[in-house]
Design an enzyme around this catalytic site. Structure first.
Site, PDB file in Angstrom:
ATOM      1  N   TYR A   1     -28.651 -46.246  24.081  1.00 45.18           N
ATOM      2  CA  TYR A   1     -28.893 -45.732  22.939  1.00 45.18           C
ATOM      3  C   TYR A   1     -27.288 -45.600  22.541  1.00 45.18           C
ATOM      4  O   TYR A   1     -26.504 -44.836  23.072  1.00 45.18           O
ATOM      5  CB  TYR A   1     -29.464 -44.793  22.484  1.00 45.18           C
ATOM      6  CG  TYR A   1     -29.813 -44.282  20.976  1.00 45.18           C
ATOM      7  CD1 TYR A   1     -29.975 -44.748  20.036  1.00 45.18           C
ATOM      8  CD2 TYR A   1     -28.933 -42.991  20.732  1.00 45.18           C
ATOM      9  CE1 TYR A   1     -30.013 -44.584  18.645  1.00 45.18           C
ATOM     10  CE2 TYR A   1     -28.994 -42.613  19.185  1.00 45.18           C
ATOM     11  CZ  TYR A   1     -29.483 -43.383  18.375  1.00 45.18           C
ATOM     12  OH  TYR A   1     -29.527 -43.040  17.111  1.00 45.18           O
TER      13      TYR A   1
ATOM     14  N   ASP B   1     -19.973 -45.708  26.906  1.00 44.60           N
ATOM     15  CA  ASP B   1     -20.494 -44.603  26.024  1.00 44.60           C
ATOM     16  C   ASP B   1     -20.868 -43.273  26.516  1.00 44.60           C
ATOM     17  O   ASP B   1     -21.735 -43.189  27.260  1.00 44.60           O
ATOM     18  CB  ASP B   1     -21.672 -45.254  25.390  1.00 44.60           C
ATOM     19  CG  ASP B   1     -22.176 -44.176  24.363  1.00 44.60           C
ATOM     20  OD1 ASP B   1     -21.760 -43.068  23.891  1.00 44.60           O
ATOM     21  OD2 ASP B   1     -22.868 -44.538  23.286  1.00 44.60           O
TER      22      ASP B   1
ATOM     23  N   LYS C   1     -21.092 -34.723  21.197  1.00 45.37           N
ATOM     24  CA  LYS C   1     -21.785 -33.793  21.619  1.00 45.37           C
ATOM     25  C   LYS C   1     -20.878 -32.522  22.161  1.00 45.37           C
ATOM     26  O   LYS C   1     -20.444 -31.578  21.607  1.00 45.37           O
ATOM     27  CB  LYS C   1     -22.733 -34.112  22.683  1.00 45.37           C
ATOM     28  CG  LYS C   1     -23.795 -35.156  22.174  1.00 45.37           C
ATOM     29  CD  LYS C   1     -25.015 -35.585  23.165  1.00 45.37           C
ATOM     30  CE  LYS C   1     -25.760 -36.587  22.759  1.00 45.37           C
ATOM     31  NZ  LYS C   1     -27.145 -36.521  21.844  1.00 45.37           N
TER      32      LYS C   1
HETATM   33  N1  PMP Z   1     -24.611 -42.609  22.189  1.00 49.77           N
HETATM   34  C1  PMP Z   1     -25.192 -41.830  23.302  1.00 49.77           C
HETATM   35  C2  PMP Z   1     -24.982 -42.180  24.597  1.00 49.77           C
HETATM   36  C3  PMP Z   1     -26.017 -41.007  22.701  1.00 49.77           C
HETATM   37  O1  PMP Z   1     -26.791 -40.121  23.557  1.00 49.77           O
HETATM   38  C4  PMP Z   1     -26.119 -40.906  21.279  1.00 49.77           C
HETATM   39  C5  PMP Z   1     -27.127 -39.552  20.925  1.00 49.77           C
HETATM   40  N2  PMP Z   1     -27.938 -39.036  21.529  1.00 49.77           N
HETATM   41  C6  PMP Z   1     -25.217 -41.275  20.662  1.00 49.77           C
HETATM   42  C7  PMP Z   1     -24.487 -42.376  20.939  1.00 49.77           C
HETATM   43  C8  PMP Z   1     -25.318 -41.050  19.135  1.00 49.77           C
HETATM   44  O2  PMP Z   1     -24.782 -39.953  18.731  1.00 49.77           O
HETATM   45  P1  PMP Z   1     -25.268 -38.976  17.360  1.00 49.77           P
HETATM   46  O3  PMP Z   1     -26.564 -38.597  17.329  1.00 49.77           O
HETATM   47  O4  PMP Z   1     -24.087 -37.717  17.437  1.00 49.77           O
HETATM   48  O5  PMP Z   1     -24.966 -39.955  16.218  1.00 49.77           O
END
Ligand code: PMP
Length: 471
Positions: free
Chosen positions: A188, A283, A311
């Site tokens: 994701y 990511d 995060k």
């Molecule tokens: N990339 C990764 C690996 C994630 O785990 C997440 C959210 N869990 C995101 C992108 C998207 O981040 P956000 O929810 O802050 O938009």
């Protein structure tokens, strides 16, 4: 490359299921309301206020929430509505306390509502909440991120992980002059159109196909491959010679449940991207500052070209970032032509929470402690599964862990989907009543923090054994 600390990646064989003496309400799939006792004092576990608030919320917001997985759809029951958080604990509006392994989905690595972070925020707030103009705090956090993360020579702050991934994708395309990207099934990267192809997290949890509203044109250049499958990547590069701008991946997957990369997988991707003049994007929204101070790239010793963060670097306030080699980052406006902007980006409050969270992580022993307690937790749960006759597998690295109700091993999203999600739902609801809050989905990783104590871990493992006996 550093050794993987994962435990039990391959799973115990199926043992005979223990006999249930009494089936509590949450141990059946039909259950919605939970009223059993929560502790030794026979306090009644009630969610009455949460239920009332959620009923109202559903009238006001789609599904009653502002982010899908929070709605508990895949585990049954209904979400608990949180009143306050501190350290490793959360309290709901009915007054129930939980040991929390979600940590606001990752940011709370030093524990919730840390006193030092709160005090620093109060000081910053005296000067205002948003300037919409440069401030010194941006330099401070940028310097900290650049010195920590091996691949980052320059950084751009944004407001979420989604924004970071959107920005980095545009940048990779701008820099290479190519359009195609390769992502992995179950990974994701936020909810931008181009990434909503075989995505993990809520998309997987709810079993949604590619979302309606995403035009074909937005995903036509998104190629996908199974995680840990290097030959699939070789084939894609072969079929799309000179067209691939970048490969993006979670260096340890957290959004399809917890899945570790095979030891040679990351190195092989690094090699093939270099050979094809494509960029490698880690990511690290989840893994950044969690697997090591320098993230998964420090832990595994593989340096990508670009990295996304989120995060933890916001310490609980909305922050995302992308960064990488100077030559690439200088494409970003206003240094270069690739446009990307943000009204609240780099705002002083978010920068402050990030700075003070990272400062705490710099203290000696941080990652050793996370490794120790997370190892004990994961091993404890897997041992409890073995003892009670459930096929389970799982693993951990530092402050990130996960387990599946599956024989395993789990190398990719298809393997993860073999997990018994109904059983996970029963386990989940049982643990909630025991005062343990895991992510409400089989397809999400768990997180520990510096605030989790040995007692928290022991209580969790004991609760897991109790619940596993009954499901
Ligand atoms: N990339 C990764 C690996 C994630 O785990 C997440 C959210 N869990 C995101 C992108 C998207 O981040 P956000 O929810 O802050 O938009």
């Amino acid at each position: 490359m550093a050794a993987i600390n994962g435990v039990g990646l391959s799973c115990p064989s199926k043992l005979t299921k223990s006999t249930k003496s009494q089936t509590p309400k949450w141990a059946t799939n039909a259950t919605i309301r939970m009223t059993a006792s929560v502790d030794e004092k026979k306090k009644i576990y009630t969610l009455q206020k949460s239920e009332e608030a959620f009923t109202k919320a559903k009238e006001l917001m789609p599904g009653g929430v502002n982010s899908p997985v929070r709605a508990f759809k895949s585990v049954g029951g209904q979400p608990i509505i949180i009143d306050s958080v501190k350290g490793s604990h959360m309290r709901d509006i009915d007054g129930n306390e939980y040991i929390d392994y979600v940590g606001s989905w990752g940011p709370a690595i030093i524990g919730h509502a840390d006193d030092e972070v709160l005090a620093a925020l109060a000081e910053t707030m005296k000067k205002g909440t948003s300037f919409g103009a440069p401030c010194l705090l941006e330099n401070t956090l940028a310097e900290m991120v650049i010195s920590a993360v091996p691949s980052i020579e320059m950084v751009r702050f944004v407001n979420s992980g989604t924004e970071a991934c959107m920005g980095v994708l545009r940048l990779a395309r701008a820099f290479t002059g190519r359009s195609k990207i390769i992502k992995f099934e179950g990974c994701y990267h936020g909810h931008a159109d181009a990434f909503l192809v075989k995505a993990g997290s809520g998309v997987a949890t709810l079993g949604l196909p590619d979302s309606p509203g995403v035009p074909k044109a937005a995903t036509i250049d998104t190629l996908t491959a199974p995680y840990n499958d290097i030959s699939a990547i070789e084939t894609l590069f072969e079929e799309h010679k000179g067209e691939v701008a970048a490969v993006i991946l979670e260096p340890v997957v957290g959004n399809a449940g917890y899945i570790q990369p095979n030891l040679d997988f990351l190195a092989a991707i690094r090699k093939i991207t270099i050979e094809n003049d494509a960029l490698l994007i880690f990511d690290e929204v989840m893994t950044g500052f969690r697997l090591a101070y320098g993230g998964a790239q420090e832990y595994f010793g593989i340096t990508p070209d670009l990295t996304t963060l989120g995060k933890i670097i916001g310490g609980g306030l909305p922050v995302g970032a992308y960064g990488g080699r100077r030559a690439i980052m200088e494409m970003v406006a206003p240094a270069g032509p690739m446009y990307q902007a943000g009204t609240l980006s780099g705002n002083p409050l978010a920068m402050t929470a990030g700075i003070h969270t990272l400062k705490r992580l710099q203290k000696p022993g941080t990652y050793e402690y996370l490794d120790k307690i997370t190892g004990e937790l994961t091993q404890g749960i897997l041992d409890a599964g073995k003892k009670t006759g459930h096929a389970m597998c799982g693993g951990y690295i530092r402050g990130m862990f996960g387990f599946f109700f599956a024989e395993g091993p789990v190398y990719n999203f298809s393997d993860a989907k073999k997990s018994d999600t109904e059983k996970f739902g029963r386990f989940y609801r049982g643990m909630l009543e025991e005062g343990v809050y895991f992510a409400p989905s089989q397809f999400e990783a768990g997180f520990t923090s510096l605030a989790h104590t040995q007692e928290d871990i022991q209580r969790t493992v004991d609760a897991a054994e109790k619940v596993l006996k009954q499901i």
